[in-house]
Design an enzyme around this catalytic site. Structure first.
Site, PDB file in Angstrom:
ATOM      1  N   CYS A  33       8.439  23.644   7.204  1.00  0.00           N
ATOM      2  CA  CYS A  33       8.465  23.306   5.781  1.00  0.00           C
ATOM      3  C   CYS A  33       9.255  22.023   5.528  1.00  0.00           C
ATOM      4  O   CYS A  33       9.294  21.539   4.408  1.00  0.00           O
ATOM      5  CB  CYS A  33       9.072  24.458   4.972  1.00  0.00           C
ATOM      6  SG  CYS A  33      10.787  24.769   5.382  1.00  0.00           S
ATOM      7  N   CYS A 106      13.597  31.179   5.700  1.00  0.00           N
ATOM      8  CA  CYS A 106      14.690  30.529   4.959  1.00  0.00           C
ATOM      9  C   CYS A 106      16.038  31.125   5.396  1.00  0.00           C
ATOM     10  O   CYS A 106      17.000  30.397   5.634  1.00  0.00           O
ATOM     11  CB  CYS A 106      14.498  30.701   3.456  1.00  0.00           C
ATOM     12  SG  CYS A 106      12.833  30.341   2.878  1.00  0.00           S
TER      13      CYS A 106
HETATM   14 FE1  FES Z   1      11.501  26.539   4.226  1.00  0.00          FE
HETATM   15 FE2  FES Z   1      12.772  27.998   2.391  1.00  0.00          FE
HETATM   16  S1  FES Z   1      10.725  27.326   2.340  1.00  0.00           S
HETATM   17  S2  FES Z   1      13.611  27.038   4.136  1.00  0.00           S
END
Ligand code: FES
Length: 169
Positions: A33, A106
């Site tokens: 991400c 996360c």
């Molecule tokens: Fe990647 Fe939260 S969406 S750390």
């Protein structure tokens, strides 16, 4: 996930920001991400034991990562390095309740940053070269890490392994 707890943590994040006098710092990024968390740790002596005096963080990431990092830096206060190493992503994010599948990484990223900082402290006695950054966010972070020259030898960078490619030919 408990939205109210999440919003409360975001409204008043604890221990946010750099810690210039930290004993160690660790950074973890998720190529999935593009988010990153950096954590600083300072130790103190308590009854002959070395315990975590305080921890702080910076997050270049999503709200969940910020909330978990905020809670984690509070949870590990007073713990020894070994005790802090026992803490899983699940424990660190427990106040938020079970994370939805797409948010589990996360919490894991925060756990990774904590471990990187704890390992960096251990490695500080025998400095090792800083690992090269990979990924699109590398130049910015590498620059800022280089700027923290006095922390050289105490920085450990760990990149989480990328997810398997899902593209088909
Ligand atoms: Fe990647 Fe939260 S969406 S750390």
């Amino acid at each position: 996930m408990d939205e109210q707890t999440l919003q409360a943590a975001l409204a008043n994040p604890q221990n946010l920001g750099e810690m210039p006098d930290a004993d160690s710092v660790g950074t973890v990024g998720s190529p999935d991400c593009g988010d990153m968390v950096r954590m600083w740790i300072k130790y103190r002596d308590k009854d002959g034991q070395r315990v975590i005096d305080k921890a702080s963080f910076q997050s270049f990431g999503c709200q969940t990562a910020i909330a978990v990092a905020s809670m984690a830096t509070e949870m590990i206060r007073g713990k020894t390095r070994e005790e802090a190493l026992q803490m899983s992503a699940e424990e660190l994010s427990r106040p938020l309740g079970p994370l939805p599948p797409m948010k589990i990484h996360c919490g894991q990223m925060v756990e990774g940053a904590l471990r990187a900082a704890l390992d960096a402290e251990k490695a500080a006695a025998t400095p090792t070269p800083v690992a090269p950054m990979i990924g699109t966010a590398a130049p910015t972070l590498a620059d800022s890490l280089n700027a923290a020259g006095k922390m050289a030898g105490k920085i450990k960078i760990v990149m989480q392994p990328p997810a398997p490619a899902t593209e088909s030919l």
